[in-house]
Design an enzyme around this catalytic site. Structure first.
Site, mmCIF file in Angstrom:
data_model
loop_
_atom_site.group_PDB
_atom_site.id
_atom_site.type_symbol
_atom_site.label_atom_id
_atom_site.label_comp_id
_atom_site.label_asym_id
_atom_site.label_seq_id
_atom_site.Cartn_x
_atom_site.Cartn_y
_atom_site.Cartn_z
ATOM 1 N N HIS A 116 3.671 2.799 -7.373
ATOM 2 C CA HIS A 116 2.329 2.562 -6.837
ATOM 3 C C HIS A 116 2.277 2.314 -5.335
ATOM 4 O O HIS A 116 1.260 2.566 -4.705
ATOM 5 C CB HIS A 116 1.616 1.439 -7.600
ATOM 6 C CG HIS A 116 2.047 0.059 -7.206
ATOM 7 N ND1 HIS A 116 3.103 -0.591 -7.789
ATOM 8 C CD2 HIS A 116 1.564 -0.798 -6.263
ATOM 9 C CE1 HIS A 116 3.237 -1.788 -7.238
ATOM 10 N NE2 HIS A 116 2.325 -1.932 -6.315
ATOM 11 N N GLU A 135 1.632 4.809 -0.079
ATOM 12 C CA GLU A 135 1.057 3.967 0.962
ATOM 13 C C GLU A 135 2.110 3.526 1.984
ATOM 14 O O GLU A 135 1.863 3.552 3.179
ATOM 15 C CB GLU A 135 0.421 2.729 0.284
ATOM 16 C CG GLU A 135 -0.054 1.639 1.227
ATOM 17 C CD GLU A 135 -1.457 1.912 1.735
ATOM 18 O OE1 GLU A 135 -2.017 2.954 1.379
ATOM 19 O OE2 GLU A 135 -1.965 1.067 2.500
ATOM 20 N N ASP A 136 3.276 3.150 1.509
ATOM 21 C CA ASP A 136 4.241 2.475 2.391
ATOM 22 C C ASP A 136 5.490 3.277 2.745
ATOM 23 O O ASP A 136 6.297 2.823 3.544
ATOM 24 C CB ASP A 136 4.719 1.167 1.722
ATOM 25 C CG ASP A 136 3.581 0.182 1.532
ATOM 26 O OD1 ASP A 136 2.580 0.318 2.243
ATOM 27 O OD2 ASP A 136 3.704 -0.703 0.677
ATOM 28 N N ASP A 191 -0.541 -5.207 -10.434
ATOM 29 C CA ASP A 191 -0.064 -5.330 -9.057
ATOM 30 C C ASP A 191 -0.550 -6.651 -8.464
ATOM 31 O O ASP A 191 0.205 -7.445 -7.902
ATOM 32 C CB ASP A 191 -0.610 -4.127 -8.271
ATOM 33 C CG ASP A 191 -0.308 -4.189 -6.782
ATOM 34 O OD1 ASP A 191 0.822 -4.589 -6.424
ATOM 35 O OD2 ASP A 191 -1.194 -3.822 -5.984
#
Ligand code: MN
Length: 733
Positions: free
Chosen positions: A84, A88-89, A151
């Site tokens: 997840h 994004e990272d 999360d």
């Protein structure tokens, strides 16, 4: 890297093998190769990252996946949990995930990534509500929300490692947004933990004090519960009701809320302790209730049948509060296994591993839950907050769009980029020249969709267009556009009015320079204008004629306005109506005199016809025939429509253009002119030519005649038609 991280590598592998074990226990026949691949990919992608706790970053996605495994979620969820944070990272792209794990996982990872980019934090309750709606509306797979909740739960469990300010922000967001969403989705267990965790950070003193007090009482409470549990079990067994019985102490945050709301102490919370009876059928739920009431005295008004009437989030149970030994009250909740599962897990219960194939049925199952909600709602006659929230999904009335920075902009359905621009700031709206949606240029009339990322292209000095009024959906945009248009048009009208006055002064030999400001202001006041500028604007809009104003200023020099002179009044410079029509005294505006009125060239109405006025900017009032096709288009600005009527009988005539189609024979023109003479209608112009289109022997007469009113025109046309050899008569507008 500090040295204490080294043993973490072992911890990481250990976490993964735990996950694998859980997944295997859930579905022994599943191939877990994809799960391991997701783990390896996440491990590699996050390998240089650390959490605030100092642990390797991968510990977080692993724990999220473990939470999801405990919720018995499917493999798509577990893989999404592991991946997840990668898009994004890290450098991993969504396309890579799609290629390796398929559309479902990619879709979920994409959804979670989008949610992470949002700035949800808000103390304002109204904004929180719309953020919750938005969140539910923008995901098309509810598993995205479930992964996001897992999360968030892990982040809350490890919140102590974050700096104080971020702790507060995250706790507030959890309290305002995520716990209520879990509640709405019926996920009681996760909601409870999220609430208790945020409570600890948001109200550290109150929560510490309450927890201390509850801890002190815990041994005696637990003892009491286990005694009651034993007794209930015996009673149920005696009645042959199969059941398991659990004891529970109410969670700290809901105790706190209750104490605060009802202004009571911990001892007065009658449902602090509760027993849960989980049995096999609805029938046995009611039977168990009978057993309880037979044994202990129920507190009146505390019996609640949520089986017959479920709560809005589909929670079902029987609740009763009874007086136990020593006068101590406690609550008993009775439900079936199925109801229990739904109360704890809510919507997540529908994604549990199930034996059998996934197929078209899987999709159905996903929406069954929402459909069920709607059915309940119809039966309940009391649509709760929860219902209105989920309606967003089913009957969307709003769209949720984003700025490139991830700020949520909620707009009505079919709103356009212009609405979006004005929602950000009126300057952005005014100078908007284009828009990009999800990176692509779109027309300004584009209808925005949920989840669109909108970027507004601006150009300084640009002004909104009048056409925008027809496409915007928000009143904010409409009002701002109107305001700008009015302001610029007023400026134009002031300029026109001033020039008009100067020109008329020159024509009448009035020297404006000799008139003092005070004199001018006084005349302005007579016209109801507080400033000279307003008088100029009124002149520009055609409310008064310049001659009238000059007559008031220097009556000796400028004579009174004679009725016959009026049509010849000079229209404002550069604002002359199309076609150069002059002011027209035969039409007047109801209730108002002296407005600059002209007949619209497009339909050229004549006396007797239905007419309607339209206030033009700087050109006076245009009068159209009510059946003029242009009228419908012009009247979208209702406030500019004005009632007009024909002034009382005058000798004025109107030029009317008529085409007469005839046989081509001598004497025809003679007959035509004598008909017109008989009707006392003057001919302004007349031109005859052969009409090739209507037969070889045809002719066409194109003439302009002077007509007083509609009746006269009708008589003239009828008389022309009676002439033998005339084939057709047509009025040209
Ligand atoms: Mn995360």
């Amino acid at each position: 890297m500090s040295t204490d991280v080294v043993p973490a590598a072992g911890l990481v592998e250990q976490l993964y093998s735990q996950l694998e074990q859980k997944a295997r226990a859930l579905r022994p026949s599943d191939d877990l190769a994809q799960l391991e691949k997701a783990y390896r990919m996440a491990l590699e992608a996050h390998k240089d990252q650390l959490r605030d706790s100092g642990e390797p970053y991968i510990v977080h996605p692993l724990n999220v996946a473990l939470i999801l495994a405990d919720m018995q979620m499917d493999l798509v969820c577990l893989e999404t949990g592991l991946l997840h944070d990668t898009v994004e990272d890290t450098r991993i792209s969504l396309d890579q995930i799609r290629k390796e794990f398929g559309d479902e996982v990619a879709g979920c990872v994409d959804g979670v990534t989008k949610l992470s980019k949002l700035h949800l934090y808000s103390r304002e309750e109204r904004q929180a509500e719309s953020v919750r709606k938005m969140l539910l509306a923008m995901v098309n797979d509810i598993r995205v929300v479930i992964v996001k909740l897992a999360d968030r739960l892990h982040n809350m469990r490890t919140l102590k490692w974050l700096p104080h300010e971020r702790q507060l922000r995250m706790a507030q967001e959890t309290h305002d947004i995520y716990a209520p969403i879990a509640h709405r989705l019926g996920m009681g267990k996760i909601r409870g933990e999220l609430e208790d965790l945020s409570f600890q950070y948001l109200e550290p003193e109150a929560s510490a004090e309450l927890l201390r007090e509850m801890e002190t009482q815990r041994p005696q409470n637990e003892e009491f519960l286990s005694k009651m549990r034993h007794e209930v079990e015996l009673n149920l067994r005696r009645e042959n009701i199969p059941a398991r019985v659990e004891g529970r102490i109410k969670r700290a945050y809901s105790v706190y809320q209750k104490m605060k709301r009802q202004k009571i102490t911990l001892d007065q919370v009658y449902d602090l302790l509760a027993l849960r009876i989980i049995t096999d059928s609805v029938k046995n739920c009611y039977a168990a209730l009978g057993v309880i009431h037979n044994e202990w005295h129920p507190i009146p008004g505390r019996i609640k049948d949520f089986i017959a009437i479920p709560r809005p989030n589909l929670y079902q149970s029987l609740h009763t509060s009874v007086i136990g030994p020593g006068g101590r009250s406690f609550e008993v909740q009775i439900r079936t296994e199925e109801m229990h599962r739904l109360a704890e897990e809510g919507i997540a219960a529908h994604w549990k591993y199930k034996e059998g194939k996934k197929g078209p049925g899987a999709e159905d199952q996903r929406i069954t839950w929402l459909r069920q909600l709607v059915e309940w709602q119809q039966e309940m006659h009391d649509p709760g907050e929860f219902m209105s929230t989920l309606k967003v999904d089913l009957y969307p009335e709003e769209v949720y769009t984003f700025t490139p920075m991830g700020k949520v902009i909620a707009l009505p359905r079919e709103a356009t980029p212009i609405d979006f621009a004005y929602a950000i700031h009126s300057d952005v709206g005014n100078t908007c020249v284009g828009a990009k949606v999800n990176g692509r240029i779109v027309p300004l009339k584009y209808s925005l969709k949920n989840g669109d990322v909108v970027e507004i292209l601006t150009q300084s000095g640009h002004l909104p267009s009048k056409d925008w009024l027809a496409i915007v959906k928000t009143s904010k945009a409409r009002n701002k556009i109107k305001h700008v248009i009015n302001t610029t048009e007023r400026a134009k009208a002031i300029e026109i009015g001033q020039k008009y006055l100067e020109r008329e002064a020159r024509r009448l030999n009035v020297q404006l320079s000799r008139i003092t400001k005070a004199e001018m202001e006084q005349v302005a006041a007579e016209y109801g204008c507080s400033k000279i500028e307003d008088l100029h604007a009124a002149l520009g809009y055609g409310k008064f004629s310049a001659r009238q104003v000059l007559q008031k200023l220097v009556p000796d020099q400028v004579g009174p306005l004679l009725p016959l002179e009026a049509p010849k009044a000079v229209p404002p410079p550069s604002a002359a109506p199309a076609g150069g029509d002059t002011g027209d005294l035969v039409i007047k505006v109801k209730g108002v005199d002296d407005l600059l009125v002209y007949r619209a060239k497009c339909c050229n109405p004549i006396r007797g016809e239905g007419i309607v006025g339209y206030v033009t900017r700087g050109k006076g009032i245009a009068v159209h025939s009510t059946n003029c096709p242009n009228v419908q288009n012009l009247m979208y600005e209702v406030e500019r429509k004005i009632d007009v009527e024909w002034a009382r009988a005058t000798t004025e005539t109107f030029p009317v253009k008529v085409m007469v189609y005839t046989d081509d024979r001598p004497g025809m023109l003679n007959q035509l002119t004598s008909v017109l003479f008989a009707e006392q209608s003057n001919i302004r112009s007349l031109e005859a030519s052969a009409d090739g289109k209507r037969g070889a022997d045809g002719a066409v007469v194109d003439m302009t005649v002077e007509i007083r009113d509609k009746k006269q025109l009708e008589r003239v046309v009828a008389a022309i038609r009676r002439i033998s050899g005339v084939r057709d008569v047509e009025r040209i507008q």
